[in-house]
Write a protein that holds these residues in place. Sequence first.
Motif, PDB file in Angstrom:
ATOM      1  N   GLU A 153      41.007  46.442  70.497  1.00 20.43           N
ATOM      2  CA  GLU A 153      41.393  45.363  71.306  1.00 20.43           C
ATOM      3  C   GLU A 153      42.742  46.377  71.786  1.00 20.43           C
ATOM      4  OE1 GLU A 153      42.822  42.628  68.005  1.00 20.43           O
ATOM      5  OE2 GLU A 153      40.691  41.600  68.864  1.00 20.43           O
ATOM      6  N   LEU A 154      44.139  46.904  70.361  1.00 23.92           N
ATOM      7  CA  LEU A 154      44.360  47.766  71.139  1.00 23.92           C
ATOM      8  C   LEU A 154      44.755  48.605  72.216  1.00 23.92           C
ATOM      9  CD1 LEU A 154      48.078  48.843  70.499  1.00 23.92           C
ATOM     10  CD2 LEU A 154      47.213  50.148  68.437  1.00 23.92           C
ATOM     11  N   LYS A 155      43.786  49.941  72.373  1.00 20.44           N
ATOM     12  CA  LYS A 155      43.038  50.337  72.882  1.00 20.44           C
ATOM     13  C   LYS A 155      42.712  50.289  74.494  1.00 20.44           C
ATOM     14  CE  LYS A 155      39.437  53.697  73.748  1.00 20.44           C
ATOM     15  NZ  LYS A 155      37.872  54.437  73.679  1.00 20.44           N
ATOM     16  N   ILE A 156      42.228  48.727  73.905  1.00 21.71           N
ATOM     17  CA  ILE A 156      42.009  48.037  75.463  1.00 21.71           C
ATOM     18  C   ILE A 156      43.318  47.734  76.501  1.00 21.71           C
ATOM     19  CG2 ILE A 156      40.681  45.968  76.636  1.00 21.71           C
ATOM     20  CD1 ILE A 156      38.879  46.217  74.205  1.00 21.71           C
ATOM     21  N   MET A 190      43.014  39.792  82.028  1.00 22.33           N
ATOM     22  CA  MET A 190      43.031  40.577  81.270  1.00 22.33           C
ATOM     23  C   MET A 190      41.997  40.210  80.377  1.00 22.33           C
ATOM     24  SD  MET A 190      43.643  42.648  79.000  1.00 22.33           S
ATOM     25  CE  MET A 190      43.967  43.013  77.119  1.00 22.33           C
ATOM     26  N   GLU A 191      41.165  39.045  80.162  1.00 23.37           N
ATOM     27  CA  GLU A 191      40.233  38.288  79.475  1.00 23.37           C
ATOM     28  C   GLU A 191      38.920  39.434  80.154  1.00 23.37           C
ATOM     29  OE1 GLU A 191      38.184  36.214  77.145  1.00 23.37           O
ATOM     30  OE2 GLU A 191      40.290  36.669  76.729  1.00 23.37           O
ATOM     31  N   LYS A 200      36.401  41.876  77.891  1.00 22.82           N
ATOM     32  CA  LYS A 200      34.871  41.808  77.266  1.00 22.82           C
ATOM     33  C   LYS A 200      34.367  42.624  78.222  1.00 22.82           C
ATOM     34  CE  LYS A 200      35.636  37.830  75.238  1.00 22.82           C
ATOM     35  NZ  LYS A 200      35.666  37.661  74.089  1.00 22.82           N
ATOM     36  N   ALA A 201      34.674  43.226  79.557  1.00 15.74           N
ATOM     37  CA  ALA A 201      33.573  44.125  79.556  1.00 15.74           C
ATOM     38  C   ALA A 201      33.713  45.930  80.017  1.00 15.74           C
ATOM     39  CB  ALA A 201      34.464  44.584  81.550  1.00 15.74           C
ATOM     40  N   MET A 202      35.434  45.525  78.917  1.00 12.73           N
ATOM     41  CA  MET A 202      35.436  46.719  78.025  1.00 12.73           C
ATOM     42  C   MET A 202      34.883  47.413  76.490  1.00 12.73           C
ATOM     43  SD  MET A 202      36.836  48.611  80.000  1.00 12.73           S
ATOM     44  CE  MET A 202      37.068  49.737  78.998  1.00 12.73           C
ATOM     45  N   GLU A 203      34.276  45.664  76.283  1.00  6.52           N
ATOM     46  CA  GLU A 203      33.764  46.255  74.649  1.00  6.52           C
ATOM     47  C   GLU A 203      32.499  46.817  75.091  1.00  6.52           C
ATOM     48  OE1 GLU A 203      33.581  42.913  72.249  1.00  6.52           O
ATOM     49  OE2 GLU A 203      35.264  41.709  72.726  1.00  6.52           O
TER      50      GLU A 203
END
Length: 236
Positions: A39-42, A59-60, A64-67
């Motif tokens: 979460e911090l990285k994103i 942001m939401e 989710k895309a980055m996960e």
Amino acid sequence: MIYRVLPILFVFLLSFKPATIKENNDPKLLAANAKASLELKIKNLYTGLNANSFQLPKMEAFSKAMEGYFQLKEQGAIQKEILTIIDFSLSSSQKRLWVIDMATNSVLLQSVVSHGRNSGEEFATSFSNEANSFKSSLGFYATGETYNGKHGLSLKLDGLEYGINSNARSRAVVMHGADYAAESIIRQQGRLGRSQGCPAVPYAIHKKIIEMIKDKSCLFIYHPSRNYEKQSKLVS
């Protein structure tokens, strides 16, 4: 007397020995720490994202895309450091597609994009993986090869989430240009026209987008759907 004192002295000295720190291998704690780190990285990536005069995605949607992007990159399911985000929580009258260069953490392009005719009118609210549903499918895709079809240059898509978008190729869900995806249509009717389930983009820029994202880049179609989040193994 000395023999009685020595054991006591030995125990006393041992009491000053530094305690051994045991590593905590509690799976729940490790998972919580990993999630907090991600979460911090994103968050840092989002804060540092170079918009290049475009609007940023929400942001939401980005989170989710980055996960999924990180997991798919690690698995080798995607190869290029390009991420495309389509946010179907937004009106089709808005530019809700972003192409992001992950190598430079910068937005390359932003565009309007159509959803399936049976997914909704101005807003997409219903999604399907079924053939002939004429609905959009959520989730993560790997971009495939290009071809020339009835819409000109088009891009095949492979759905990476079983039961969610895994029928994309057999359904012929592709990215292509379309007259009904032009911004002039929005001025006429207040929203874009709709596709048969494909993410259709304006003819004016469809070749540019397709060339940017073809050949194993990541495409994510977002919507705050509880049903999707329950089914997906790529987002939390």
